[in-house]
Scaffold this motif. Sequence first.
Motif, short mmCIF file in Angstrom:
data_model
loop_
_atom_site.label_atom_id
_atom_site.label_comp_id
_atom_site.label_asym_id
_atom_site.label_seq_id
_atom_site.Cartn_x
_atom_site.Cartn_y
_atom_site.Cartn_z
N VAL A 85 -19.35 2.26 -28.49
CA VAL A 85 -18.56 2.62 -29.68
C VAL A 85 -18.36 1.35 -30.48
O VAL A 85 -17.84 0.36 -29.97
CB VAL A 85 -17.21 3.24 -29.28
N LYS A 86 -18.78 1.37 -31.75
CA LYS A 86 -18.68 0.20 -32.61
C LYS A 86 -17.65 0.43 -33.71
O LYS A 86 -17.39 1.57 -34.09
CB LYS A 86 -20.04 -0.11 -33.23
N GLY A 91 -11.12 -4.87 -39.71
CA GLY A 91 -9.67 -4.72 -39.63
C GLY A 91 -9.12 -5.35 -38.36
O GLY A 91 -9.75 -6.19 -37.74
N THR A 92 -7.93 -4.91 -37.99
CA THR A 92 -7.27 -5.40 -36.78
C THR A 92 -7.27 -4.29 -35.74
O THR A 92 -6.86 -3.16 -36.02
CB THR A 92 -5.83 -5.84 -37.09
N PHE A 93 -7.70 -4.62 -34.53
CA PHE A 93 -7.85 -3.68 -33.42
C PHE A 93 -6.53 -3.53 -32.67
O PHE A 93 -5.90 -4.53 -32.32
CB PHE A 93 -8.93 -4.21 -32.47
N TYR A 141 -14.29 -4.32 -25.21
CA TYR A 141 -14.81 -5.59 -25.69
C TYR A 141 -13.84 -6.41 -26.54
O TYR A 141 -14.10 -7.58 -26.80
CB TYR A 141 -16.09 -5.36 -26.50
N VAL A 142 -12.74 -5.81 -26.99
CA VAL A 142 -11.84 -6.49 -27.93
C VAL A 142 -10.42 -6.52 -27.37
O VAL A 142 -9.96 -5.55 -26.79
CB VAL A 142 -11.84 -5.78 -29.30
N GLU A 143 -9.73 -7.65 -27.58
CA GLU A 143 -8.33 -7.77 -27.17
C GLU A 143 -7.42 -7.13 -28.22
O GLU A 143 -7.72 -7.14 -29.41
CB GLU A 143 -7.94 -9.25 -27.05
N ASN A 144 -6.29 -6.62 -27.75
CA ASN A 144 -5.31 -6.01 -28.63
C ASN A 144 -4.83 -7.01 -29.68
O ASN A 144 -4.54 -8.16 -29.38
CB ASN A 144 -4.11 -5.50 -27.81
N GLY A 145 -4.75 -6.55 -30.94
CA GLY A 145 -4.25 -7.38 -32.02
C GLY A 145 -5.26 -8.33 -32.63
O GLY A 145 -4.93 -9.09 -33.54
N LYS A 146 -6.50 -8.32 -32.16
CA LYS A 146 -7.53 -9.23 -32.65
C LYS A 146 -8.30 -8.59 -33.81
O LYS A 146 -8.50 -7.37 -33.84
CB LYS A 146 -8.52 -9.62 -31.54
N TYR A 150 -17.15 -5.13 -39.00
CA TYR A 150 -17.94 -3.91 -39.08
C TYR A 150 -19.09 -4.01 -38.07
O TYR A 150 -19.78 -5.01 -37.99
CB TYR A 150 -18.51 -3.74 -40.50
N GLY A 151 -19.27 -2.98 -37.26
CA GLY A 151 -20.36 -2.93 -36.29
C GLY A 151 -20.08 -3.64 -34.98
O GLY A 151 -20.91 -3.62 -34.08
N GLU A 152 -18.91 -4.26 -34.84
CA GLU A 152 -18.57 -4.96 -33.60
C GLU A 152 -18.32 -3.95 -32.49
O GLU A 152 -17.71 -2.90 -32.70
CB GLU A 152 -17.33 -5.83 -33.82
N ARG A 153 -18.76 -4.30 -31.26
CA ARG A 153 -18.56 -3.40 -30.12
C ARG A 153 -17.09 -3.30 -29.77
O ARG A 153 -16.39 -4.31 -29.69
CB ARG A 153 -19.32 -3.90 -28.90
N LEU A 154 -16.62 -2.08 -29.50
CA LEU A 154 -15.23 -1.84 -29.09
C LEU A 154 -15.16 -1.39 -27.64
O LEU A 154 -14.40 -1.92 -26.85
CB LEU A 154 -14.57 -0.79 -29.99
N PHE A 155 -15.96 -0.37 -27.29
CA PHE A 155 -15.94 0.23 -25.96
C PHE A 155 -17.35 0.62 -25.53
O PHE A 155 -18.21 0.87 -26.37
CB PHE A 155 -15.10 1.52 -25.94
N ALA A 156 -17.54 0.73 -24.21
CA ALA A 156 -18.75 1.33 -23.65
C ALA A 156 -18.28 2.53 -22.83
O ALA A 156 -17.32 2.44 -22.06
CB ALA A 156 -19.50 0.35 -22.78
N ILE A 157 -18.94 3.67 -23.05
CA ILE A 157 -18.59 4.91 -22.36
C ILE A 157 -19.78 5.37 -21.53
O ILE A 157 -20.88 5.52 -22.06
CB ILE A 157 -18.18 6.00 -23.36
N LYS A 158 -19.56 5.60 -20.25
CA LYS A 158 -20.59 6.14 -19.35
C LYS A 158 -20.66 7.63 -19.63
O LYS A 158 -19.69 8.35 -19.43
CB LYS A 158 -20.20 5.85 -17.90
N THR A 159 -21.81 8.10 -20.12
CA THR A 159 -21.93 9.48 -20.57
C THR A 159 -22.64 10.39 -19.59
O THR A 159 -22.58 11.60 -19.74
CB THR A 159 -22.66 9.55 -21.91
#
Length: 162
Positions: A85-86, A91-93, A141-146, A150-159
């Motif tokens: 998930v990108k 913005g701020t995560f 992939y991202v720390e809270n408040g960081k 655009y396009g940066e990885r946020l999560f990986a989900i095993k599908t």
Amino acid sequence: MMEFEDIERILELVRQHDLAEFEVESDGMKLRVRKASVAFPMPPAISHSSVAAPPVPQVSVSSVPSPSVLPAAPEDEESVELAVVKSPIVGTFYRCPEPGAPSFVEIGQRVKKDQVLCIIEAMKLMNEITSEYDGEIVSEYVENGKPVQYGERLFAIKTSGF
């Protein structure tokens, strides 16, 4: 010449009326705002005949662009697919809805399609980022408040395997 406040008002009107695209030309400056589509995200553009204008942040995003699906190493002879998930915007995560509240998701947690994974704040608007898949969160992939790009990885989900 358009002022920053004028552009903010235009963006708010586009958001309020859920317009897919909006274009206006004034005093030699042309402003085009286009929402990213799920299949082919396209950032908004601003052009000016004599002076380069600063880029305008993404208008509003209610869903995540199609995450890329990456095959991972086999696990116990079972094929595993990871959906990455990108970030659809700059913005701020935020992992939780407010300070002190529990996170929307944790590593190892099962998620359903359209379940909120996080919030990205852009121009004082809170954009919920939802899952495109049923599966299990395997990476964050991202720390809270960081800040995120655009396009940066946020999560990986095993599908697979569910």
